[in-house]
Design a protein around this motif. Structure first.
Motif, mmCIF file in Angstrom:
data_model
loop_
_atom_site.group_PDB
_atom_site.id
_atom_site.type_symbol
_atom_site.label_atom_id
_atom_site.label_comp_id
_atom_site.label_asym_id
_atom_site.label_seq_id
_atom_site.Cartn_x
_atom_site.Cartn_y
_atom_site.Cartn_z
ATOM 1 N N GLU A 87 0.808 -1.218 0.000
ATOM 2 C CA GLU A 87 0.000 0.000 0.000
ATOM 3 C C GLU A 87 0.844 1.272 0.000
ATOM 4 O O GLU A 87 0.355 2.333 -0.397
ATOM 5 C CB GLU A 87 -0.941 0.007 1.219
ATOM 6 C CG GLU A 87 -2.115 -0.943 1.116
ATOM 7 C CD GLU A 87 -1.772 -2.374 1.485
ATOM 8 O OE1 GLU A 87 -2.674 -3.213 1.554
ATOM 9 O OE2 GLU A 87 -0.566 -2.662 1.717
ATOM 10 N N TYR A 88 2.098 1.196 0.407
ATOM 11 C CA TYR A 88 2.956 2.386 0.448
ATOM 12 C C TYR A 88 3.547 2.667 -0.933
ATOM 13 O O TYR A 88 4.738 2.517 -1.177
ATOM 14 C CB TYR A 88 4.067 2.206 1.483
ATOM 15 C CG TYR A 88 3.599 2.413 2.908
ATOM 16 C CD1 TYR A 88 3.414 3.701 3.418
ATOM 17 C CD2 TYR A 88 3.346 1.335 3.735
ATOM 18 C CE1 TYR A 88 2.979 3.902 4.719
ATOM 19 C CE2 TYR A 88 2.905 1.518 5.041
ATOM 20 C CZ TYR A 88 2.719 2.801 5.515
ATOM 21 O OH TYR A 88 2.290 2.992 6.814
ATOM 22 N N LYS A 89 2.666 3.116 -1.841
ATOM 23 C CA LYS A 89 3.092 3.339 -3.218
ATOM 24 C C LYS A 89 4.083 4.497 -3.332
ATOM 25 O O LYS A 89 5.048 4.434 -4.088
ATOM 26 C CB LYS A 89 1.874 3.585 -4.102
ATOM 27 C CG LYS A 89 0.963 2.369 -4.253
ATOM 28 C CD LYS A 89 -0.195 2.645 -5.186
ATOM 29 C CE LYS A 89 -1.018 1.385 -5.465
ATOM 30 N NZ LYS A 89 -1.569 0.776 -4.263
ATOM 31 N N LYS A 90 3.859 5.585 -2.585
ATOM 32 C CA LYS A 90 4.746 6.740 -2.631
ATOM 33 C C LYS A 90 6.144 6.371 -2.141
ATOM 34 O O LYS A 90 7.162 6.784 -2.715
ATOM 35 C CB LYS A 90 4.178 7.882 -1.782
ATOM 36 C CG LYS A 90 4.989 9.174 -1.832
ATOM 37 C CD LYS A 90 4.919 9.828 -3.191
ATOM 38 C CE LYS A 90 5.553 11.196 -3.174
ATOM 39 N NZ LYS A 90 5.546 11.843 -4.511
ATOM 40 N N VAL A 91 6.203 5.577 -1.085
ATOM 41 C CA VAL A 91 7.491 5.137 -0.543
ATOM 42 C C VAL A 91 8.245 4.295 -1.563
ATOM 43 O O VAL A 91 9.450 4.461 -1.764
ATOM 44 C CB VAL A 91 7.291 4.359 0.774
ATOM 45 C CG1 VAL A 91 8.584 3.681 1.222
ATOM 46 C CG2 VAL A 91 6.781 5.290 1.865
ATOM 47 N N ARG A 92 7.510 3.395 -2.261
ATOM 48 C CA ARG A 92 8.158 2.555 -3.269
ATOM 49 C C ARG A 92 8.668 3.401 -4.432
ATOM 50 O O ARG A 92 9.745 3.149 -4.972
ATOM 51 C CB ARG A 92 7.177 1.508 -3.802
ATOM 52 C CG ARG A 92 6.751 0.440 -2.848
ATOM 53 C CD ARG A 92 7.856 -0.569 -2.527
ATOM 54 N NE ARG A 92 8.745 -0.101 -1.483
ATOM 55 C CZ ARG A 92 8.409 -0.039 -0.189
ATOM 56 N NH1 ARG A 92 7.215 -0.399 0.220
ATOM 57 N NH2 ARG A 92 9.286 0.383 0.695
ATOM 58 N N GLU A 93 7.884 4.394 -4.829
ATOM 59 C CA GLU A 93 8.314 5.268 -5.933
ATOM 60 C C GLU A 93 9.611 5.983 -5.589
ATOM 61 O O GLU A 93 10.534 6.060 -6.407
ATOM 62 C CB GLU A 93 7.216 6.286 -6.246
ATOM 63 C CG GLU A 93 5.978 5.696 -6.901
ATOM 64 C CD GLU A 93 4.865 6.717 -7.019
ATOM 65 O OE1 GLU A 93 5.108 7.901 -6.695
ATOM 66 O OE2 GLU A 93 3.744 6.340 -7.431
ATOM 67 N N ILE A 94 9.675 6.509 -4.381
ATOM 68 C CA ILE A 94 10.875 7.245 -3.956
ATOM 69 C C ILE A 94 12.050 6.289 -3.786
ATOM 70 O O ILE A 94 13.185 6.599 -4.160
ATOM 71 C CB ILE A 94 10.593 8.028 -2.664
ATOM 72 C CG1 ILE A 94 9.603 9.164 -2.971
ATOM 73 C CG2 ILE A 94 11.871 8.565 -2.042
ATOM 74 C CD1 ILE A 94 9.176 9.959 -1.780
ATOM 75 N N GLN A 95 11.787 5.110 -3.251
ATOM 76 C CA GLN A 95 12.845 4.106 -3.092
ATOM 77 C C GLN A 95 13.411 3.722 -4.451
ATOM 78 O O GLN A 95 14.635 3.681 -4.640
ATOM 79 C CB GLN A 95 12.257 2.875 -2.392
ATOM 80 C CG GLN A 95 13.245 1.731 -2.198
ATOM 81 C CD GLN A 95 12.583 0.559 -1.490
ATOM 82 O OE1 GLN A 95 11.896 0.733 -0.490
ATOM 83 N NE2 GLN A 95 12.768 -0.643 -2.023
ATOM 84 N N ASN A 96 12.533 3.462 -5.418
ATOM 85 C CA ASN A 96 12.985 3.079 -6.763
ATOM 86 C C ASN A 96 13.738 4.211 -7.443
ATOM 87 O O ASN A 96 14.731 3.974 -8.152
ATOM 88 C CB ASN A 96 11.782 2.658 -7.610
ATOM 89 C CG ASN A 96 11.185 1.331 -7.166
ATOM 90 O OD1 ASN A 96 11.887 0.495 -6.602
ATOM 91 N ND2 ASN A 96 9.898 1.135 -7.405
ATOM 92 N N ALA A 97 13.291 5.435 -7.217
ATOM 93 C CA ALA A 97 13.981 6.587 -7.817
ATOM 94 C C ALA A 97 15.402 6.697 -7.290
ATOM 95 O O ALA A 97 16.341 6.961 -8.050
ATOM 96 C CB ALA A 97 13.200 7.864 -7.523
ATOM 97 N N HIS A 98 15.570 6.487 -5.993
ATOM 98 C CA HIS A 98 16.906 6.580 -5.404
ATOM 99 C C HIS A 98 17.809 5.448 -5.901
ATOM 100 O O HIS A 98 19.002 5.659 -6.138
ATOM 101 C CB HIS A 98 16.826 6.558 -3.876
ATOM 102 C CG HIS A 98 16.481 7.881 -3.274
ATOM 103 N ND1 HIS A 98 15.189 8.360 -3.244
ATOM 104 C CD2 HIS A 98 17.250 8.835 -2.703
ATOM 105 C CE1 HIS A 98 15.192 9.550 -2.665
ATOM 106 N NE2 HIS A 98 16.426 9.864 -2.327
ATOM 107 N N GLN A 99 17.245 4.276 -6.057
ATOM 108 C CA GLN A 99 18.050 3.139 -6.478
ATOM 109 C C GLN A 99 18.388 3.185 -7.958
ATOM 110 O O GLN A 99 19.393 2.605 -8.377
ATOM 111 C CB GLN A 99 17.301 1.837 -6.169
ATOM 112 C CG GLN A 99 17.172 1.537 -4.690
ATOM 113 C CD GLN A 99 16.286 0.326 -4.434
ATOM 114 O OE1 GLN A 99 15.161 0.261 -4.908
ATOM 115 N NE2 GLN A 99 16.805 -0.638 -3.696
#
Length: 278
Positions: A202-214
């Motif tokens: 459910e934490y879509k925003k967190v995943r987006e930011i995590q993927n952007a950083h990686q």
């Protein structure tokens, strides 16, 4: 900064720590540097009479104390300490386990405190020294979804650095907390950026930011670690060294955004804020 100064740098086998160590050795300084592996240090830095590689467990007080003692035994003193070791951690507060959270604090916060406790008796005795604690712009503003725990560790570093500066001033010891923005190091690589073991979809925003950083951010950071290292060396030689050293245009801009946000909250809620006295 004089080449006669002895530096002690943690987390020096990669990233900003490695850039700093190499630049110091090129300048003729004596440098003791820590990592979990001496082999990693020797491969990254090379062999030099002015270089003391040390395998240290920063979460073990005796290991840290032994490293400080070996440095003084080899070089006679320590003048500048750089608490650089640390790692990133992504994940929402709900996702990250107690162990994942405490492990991040152990290295990023308590590891530095172990070094400070071990080195301060020597700095007090010689009535001089300079301690650099590497925080982050995330230790000044925490508006980064998915980086709450990492920011919390860096807020802790920023917080105790201010108190430390006042405590050790009478002994002739300076303290600078370094708050970098994004620098092009391996900080966002898998071996330096931990992710949650149990992600919550459910934490879509967190995943987006995590993927952007990686992915998109990693390798494209605007900051040059060589220039960051040079800036720290310059500050170490300054008579009036700053307590807070922000590094990077992004860090500068984000810091002012945070300052404006706080000012707005103060003024918009001034009447309520000031209404609580007897």
């Amino acid at each position: 900064m004089g080449s006669d100064k002895v530096w002690f740098v943690t987390g020096a086998s990669k990233g900003l720590g490695l850039s700093l160590v190499k630049k110091l050795l090129n300048n003729g300084n004596k440098v003791a540097a820590t990592s979990r592996s001496i082999d990693d240090l020797n491969k990254a830095v090379g062999v030099s009479d002015n270089f003391l590689p040390l395998a240290v467990s920063l979460v073990t007080e005796q290991s840290v104390a032994d490293a400080i003692s070996q440095t003084i035994s080899r070089f006679g003193r320590i003048d500048v300490v750089v608490n650089n070791a640390g790692y990133g951690l992504t994940g929402s507060l709900e996702e990250l386990s107690d162990k994942e959270t405490r492990d991040n604090f152990d290295i990023n916060v308590f590891g530095s405190l172990n070094v400070i406790r071990a080195v301060m008796p020597h700095l007090r005795a010689q009535q001089s020294g300079h301690i650099f604690n590497i925080s982050s712009i995330g230790g000044f503003t925490s508006s980064f979804p998915g980086f709450g725990i990492y920011c919390a560790t860096k807020f802790a570093v920023t917080g105790f650095s201010g108190a430390l500066a006042e405590e050790v001033k009478e002994f002739g010891v300076k303290v600078t907390v370094v708050l970098p923005g994004y620098f092009r190091t391996n900080f966002l690589e898998p071996d330096s950026l931990n992710v949650p073991k149990n992600e919550i979809a459910e934490y879509k925003k967190v995943r987006e930011i995590q993927n952007a950083h990686q992915n998109s951010i990693n390798g494209n950071q605007a900051g040059d670690p060589e220039k960051a290292a040079a800036a720290m060396i310059e500050v170490a030689g300054a008579v009036d060294a700053p307590l807070n050293l922000f590094l990077g245009q992004d860090a500068y801009d984000i810091a002012y955004q945070k300052i404006e946000t706080v000012k707005n909250d103060l003024e918009n809620w001034k009447e309520l804020t000031t209404s609580t006295g007897f």
